[in-house]
Write a protein that holds these residues in place. Structure first.
Motif, PDB file in Angstrom:
ATOM      1  N   PHE A 167       0.817  -1.228   0.151  1.00  0.00           N
ATOM      2  CA  PHE A 167       0.051  -0.075   0.067  1.00  0.00           C
ATOM      3  C   PHE A 167       0.837   1.207   0.073  1.00  0.00           C
ATOM      4  CE2 PHE A 167      -2.615   3.322   2.259  1.00  0.00           C
ATOM      5  CZ  PHE A 167      -3.466   3.448   1.111  1.00  0.00           C
ATOM      6  N   ASN A 168       2.149   1.366   0.671  1.00  0.00           N
ATOM      7  CA  ASN A 168       2.965   2.470   0.724  1.00  0.00           C
ATOM      8  C   ASN A 168       3.249   2.979  -0.676  1.00  0.00           C
ATOM      9  OD1 ASN A 168       3.975   4.234   2.346  1.00  0.00           O
ATOM     10  ND2 ASN A 168       5.874   3.514   1.954  1.00  0.00           N
ATOM     11  N   ALA A 169       3.160   1.813  -1.785  1.00  0.00           N
ATOM     12  CA  ALA A 169       3.587   2.452  -3.106  1.00  0.00           C
ATOM     13  C   ALA A 169       2.470   3.321  -3.805  1.00  0.00           C
ATOM     14  CB  ALA A 169       3.986   1.373  -3.752  1.00  0.00           C
ATOM     15  N   ALA A 170       1.218   3.013  -3.351  1.00  0.00           N
ATOM     16  CA  ALA A 170      -0.090   3.789  -3.636  1.00  0.00           C
ATOM     17  C   ALA A 170      -0.513   4.676  -2.772  1.00  0.00           C
ATOM     18  CB  ALA A 170      -1.040   2.510  -4.272  1.00  0.00           C
ATOM     19  N   ARG A 171       0.243   5.132  -1.756  1.00  0.00           N
ATOM     20  CA  ARG A 171      -0.162   6.154  -0.797  1.00  0.00           C
ATOM     21  C   ARG A 171      -0.403   7.428  -1.509  1.00  0.00           C
ATOM     22  NH1 ARG A 171       1.542   6.948   5.190  1.00  0.00           N
ATOM     23  NH2 ARG A 171       2.612   4.795   4.734  1.00  0.00           N
ATOM     24  N   ILE A 172       0.366   7.738  -2.446  1.00  0.00           N
ATOM     25  CA  ILE A 172       0.151   9.068  -3.268  1.00  0.00           C
ATOM     26  C   ILE A 172      -0.445   8.476  -4.626  1.00  0.00           C
ATOM     27  CG2 ILE A 172       1.333  10.886  -4.249  1.00  0.00           C
ATOM     28  CD1 ILE A 172       3.564  10.399  -2.483  1.00  0.00           C
ATOM     29  N   GLY A 173      -1.787   8.312  -4.416  1.00  0.00           N
ATOM     30  CA  GLY A 173      -2.382   7.691  -5.754  1.00  0.00           C
ATOM     31  C   GLY A 173      -4.033   7.313  -5.395  1.00  0.00           C
ATOM     32  N   LEU A 174      -4.773   7.120  -6.146  1.00  0.00           N
ATOM     33  CA  LEU A 174      -6.214   6.964  -5.702  1.00  0.00           C
ATOM     34  C   LEU A 174      -6.342   5.677  -5.090  1.00  0.00           C
ATOM     35  CD1 LEU A 174      -7.551   7.483  -9.419  1.00  0.00           C
ATOM     36  CD2 LEU A 174      -7.434   9.230  -7.568  1.00  0.00           C
ATOM     37  N   ASP A 175      -5.575   4.615  -4.906  1.00  0.00           N
ATOM     38  CA  ASP A 175      -5.723   3.870  -3.819  1.00  0.00           C
ATOM     39  C   ASP A 175      -5.760   4.308  -2.461  1.00  0.00           C
ATOM     40  OD1 ASP A 175      -5.868   1.597  -5.413  1.00  0.00           O
ATOM     41  OD2 ASP A 175      -3.696   0.990  -5.079  1.00  0.00           O
ATOM     42  N   HIS A 176      -5.035   5.565  -2.270  1.00  0.00           N
ATOM     43  CA  HIS A 176      -5.379   5.988  -0.789  1.00  0.00           C
ATOM     44  C   HIS A 176      -6.705   6.302  -0.359  1.00  0.00           C
ATOM     45  CE1 HIS A 176      -4.022   8.772   2.379  1.00  0.00           C
ATOM     46  NE2 HIS A 176      -5.002   9.672   1.921  1.00  0.00           N
ATOM     47  N   TRP A 177      -7.768   6.509  -1.310  1.00  0.00           N
ATOM     48  CA  TRP A 177      -9.103   6.620  -1.004  1.00  0.00           C
ATOM     49  C   TRP A 177     -10.073   5.205  -1.510  1.00  0.00           C
ATOM     50  CZ3 TRP A 177      -6.488  10.615  -3.659  1.00  0.00           C
ATOM     51  CH2 TRP A 177      -6.206  11.572  -2.628  1.00  0.00           C
ATOM     52  N   ILE A 178      -9.413   4.564  -2.530  1.00  0.00           N
ATOM     53  CA  ILE A 178     -10.227   3.456  -2.909  1.00  0.00           C
ATOM     54  C   ILE A 178     -10.113   2.383  -1.922  1.00  0.00           C
ATOM     55  CG2 ILE A 178     -10.182   1.410  -4.682  1.00  0.00           C
ATOM     56  CD1 ILE A 178      -9.642   3.903  -6.827  1.00  0.00           C
ATOM     57  N   ILE A 179      -8.952   1.864  -1.654  1.00  0.00           N
ATOM     58  CA  ILE A 179      -8.799   0.727  -0.683  1.00  0.00           C
ATOM     59  C   ILE A 179      -9.368   0.939   0.558  1.00  0.00           C
ATOM     60  CG2 ILE A 179      -7.023  -0.598   0.501  1.00  0.00           C
ATOM     61  CD1 ILE A 179      -7.004  -0.899  -2.521  1.00  0.00           C
ATOM     62  N   PRO A 180      -9.313   1.987   1.401  1.00  0.00           N
ATOM     63  CA  PRO A 180     -10.025   2.021   2.567  1.00  0.00           C
ATOM     64  C   PRO A 180     -11.723   1.916   2.502  1.00  0.00           C
ATOM     65  CG  PRO A 180      -8.175   3.883   2.710  1.00  0.00           C
ATOM     66  CD  PRO A 180      -8.226   3.232   1.167  1.00  0.00           C
ATOM     67  N   PHE A 181     -12.047   2.677   1.314  1.00  0.00           N
ATOM     68  CA  PHE A 181     -13.520   2.643   0.938  1.00  0.00           C
ATOM     69  C   PHE A 181     -14.070   1.121   0.886  1.00  0.00           C
ATOM     70  CE2 PHE A 181     -16.655   2.245  -2.249  1.00  0.00           C
ATOM     71  CZ  PHE A 181     -17.849   2.864  -1.788  1.00  0.00           C
ATOM     72  N   LEU A 182     -13.036   0.565   0.035  1.00  0.00           N
ATOM     73  CA  LEU A 182     -13.452  -1.088  -0.256  1.00  0.00           C
ATOM     74  C   LEU A 182     -13.476  -1.906   0.972  1.00  0.00           C
ATOM     75  CD1 LEU A 182     -11.635  -1.587  -3.882  1.00  0.00           C
ATOM     76  CD2 LEU A 182     -14.137  -1.434  -3.279  1.00  0.00           C
ATOM     77  N   ARG A 183     -12.344  -1.552   1.964  1.00  0.00           N
ATOM     78  CA  ARG A 183     -12.375  -2.319   3.233  1.00  0.00           C
ATOM     79  C   ARG A 183     -13.436  -1.980   3.924  1.00  0.00           C
ATOM     80  NH1 ARG A 183      -6.021  -1.168   4.293  1.00  0.00           N
ATOM     81  NH2 ARG A 183      -5.264  -2.712   3.021  1.00  0.00           N
ATOM     82  N   LYS A 184     -13.931  -0.811   4.122  1.00  0.00           N
ATOM     83  CA  LYS A 184     -15.385  -0.499   4.703  1.00  0.00           C
ATOM     84  C   LYS A 184     -16.411  -1.239   4.138  1.00  0.00           C
ATOM     85  CE  LYS A 184     -17.485   3.563   6.387  1.00  0.00           C
ATOM     86  NZ  LYS A 184     -17.634   5.230   6.265  1.00  0.00           N
ATOM     87  N   GLN A 185     -16.373  -1.134   2.845  1.00  0.00           N
ATOM     88  CA  GLN A 185     -17.633  -1.962   2.444  1.00  0.00           C
ATOM     89  C   GLN A 185     -17.613  -3.348   2.589  1.00  0.00           C
ATOM     90  OE1 GLN A 185     -20.304  -0.215   0.837  1.00  0.00           O
ATOM     91  NE2 GLN A 185     -19.124   1.628   1.683  1.00  0.00           N
ATOM     92  N   ILE A 186     -16.466  -4.017   2.485  1.00  0.00           N
ATOM     93  CA  ILE A 186     -16.422  -5.337   2.838  1.00  0.00           C
ATOM     94  C   ILE A 186     -16.765  -5.783   4.176  1.00  0.00           C
ATOM     95  CG2 ILE A 186     -14.805  -7.339   2.791  1.00  0.00           C
ATOM     96  CD1 ILE A 186     -13.508  -6.258   0.360  1.00  0.00           C
ATOM     97  N   PHE A 187     -16.113  -4.864   5.305  1.00  0.00           N
ATOM     98  CA  PHE A 187     -16.234  -4.981   6.591  1.00  0.00           C
ATOM     99  C   PHE A 187     -17.935  -4.860   6.901  1.00  0.00           C
ATOM    100  CE2 PHE A 187     -16.603  -3.320  11.035  1.00  0.00           C
ATOM    101  CZ  PHE A 187     -15.981  -4.522  11.536  1.00  0.00           C
ATOM    102  N   ARG A 188     -18.536  -3.722   6.323  1.00  0.00           N
ATOM    103  CA  ARG A 188     -19.766  -3.584   6.432  1.00  0.00           C
ATOM    104  C   ARG A 188     -20.793  -4.545   5.856  1.00  0.00           C
ATOM    105  NH1 ARG A 188     -21.888   1.693   3.689  1.00  0.00           N
ATOM    106  NH2 ARG A 188     -20.417   2.382   5.392  1.00  0.00           N
ATOM    107  N   LYS A 189     -20.288  -5.260   5.002  1.00  0.00           N
ATOM    108  CA  LYS A 189     -21.085  -6.355   4.330  1.00  0.00           C
ATOM    109  C   LYS A 189     -21.098  -7.518   5.285  1.00  0.00           C
ATOM    110  CE  LYS A 189     -21.698  -9.334   0.225  1.00  0.00           C
ATOM    111  NZ  LYS A 189     -21.252  -9.529  -1.009  1.00  0.00           N
ATOM    112  N   LYS A 190     -19.790  -8.023   5.691  1.00  0.00           N
ATOM    113  CA  LYS A 190     -19.579  -8.982   6.611  1.00  0.00           C
ATOM    114  C   LYS A 190     -20.475  -8.869   8.021  1.00  0.00           C
ATOM    115  CE  LYS A 190     -15.245 -10.834   5.034  1.00  0.00           C
ATOM    116  NZ  LYS A 190     -13.702 -11.024   5.542  1.00  0.00           N
TER     117      LYS A 190
END
Length: 169
Positions: A138-161
């Motif tokens: 993740f550190n390679a994408a810290r300065i990139g769109l993954d900075h927002w996408i990955i936490p959003f996806l993790r939140k969605q997956i956690f919410r679904k579980k």
């Protein structure tokens, strides 16, 4: 110690971003030129690679030549689409920092495919840089769109579980 540095250090993320964009540009440019030329045909490359399987120290190993001859060449139409679009999308993902780990993994896969086919060119240096990006995670994408996408996806997956657990309780 080095792995911890490239995985966690903020300053390392800046260097990784430069490397990521450099590699991304290489992929994007290679793919785009194939897409826009309208003349890309992998059959010549595949046939040439199969021809490199001879001699005492062949550039292409027999198992790879078998794959190329038995699968890739008969299905070259699919490869004529996958190669340029794969290169382009890997480049776009790396430049934007979107699904970075997946994009760089696909870049490594393509680089190794080219090297297995006897084409050296810039592939080894690209693989080396791509490995740093993979290890950094993740550190390679810290300065990139993954900075927002990955936490959003993790939140969605956690919410679904959580919803599934609540439904089954």
């Amino acid at each position: 110690m080095f792995v911890k540095f490239i995985r966690e250090n903020v300053y390392a993320s800046f260097m990784l971003t430069i490397l990521r964009i450099f590699i991304g540009w290489q992929w994007l440019n290679a793919g785009w030129s194939k897409i826009t030329s309208g003349k890309f045909d992998a059959s010549g490359f595949i046939t040439g690679a199969i021809g490199k399987v001879t001699g005492e120290h062949p550039a292409v190993q027999p198992w790879w030549a078998d794959f190329l001859g038995d699968f890739a060449l008969p299905n070259v139409g699919i490869f004529n689409i996958l190669v340029p679009w794969g290169e382009f999308l890997v480049g776009l993902g790396l430049i934007l920092g979107t699904f970075t780990s997946f994009a760089v993994l696909m870049g490594v896969l393509m680089n190794f495919s080219y090297m297995f086919s006897g084409a050296t060119s810039t592939n080894p240096q690209m693989v080396l840089i791509e490995i740093f990006i993979l290890v950094a995670g993740f550190n390679a994408a810290r300065i990139g769109l993954d900075h927002w996408i990955i936490p959003f996806l993790r939140k969605q997956i956690f919410r679904k579980k959580e919803q599934e657990v609540t439904m089954h309780s």
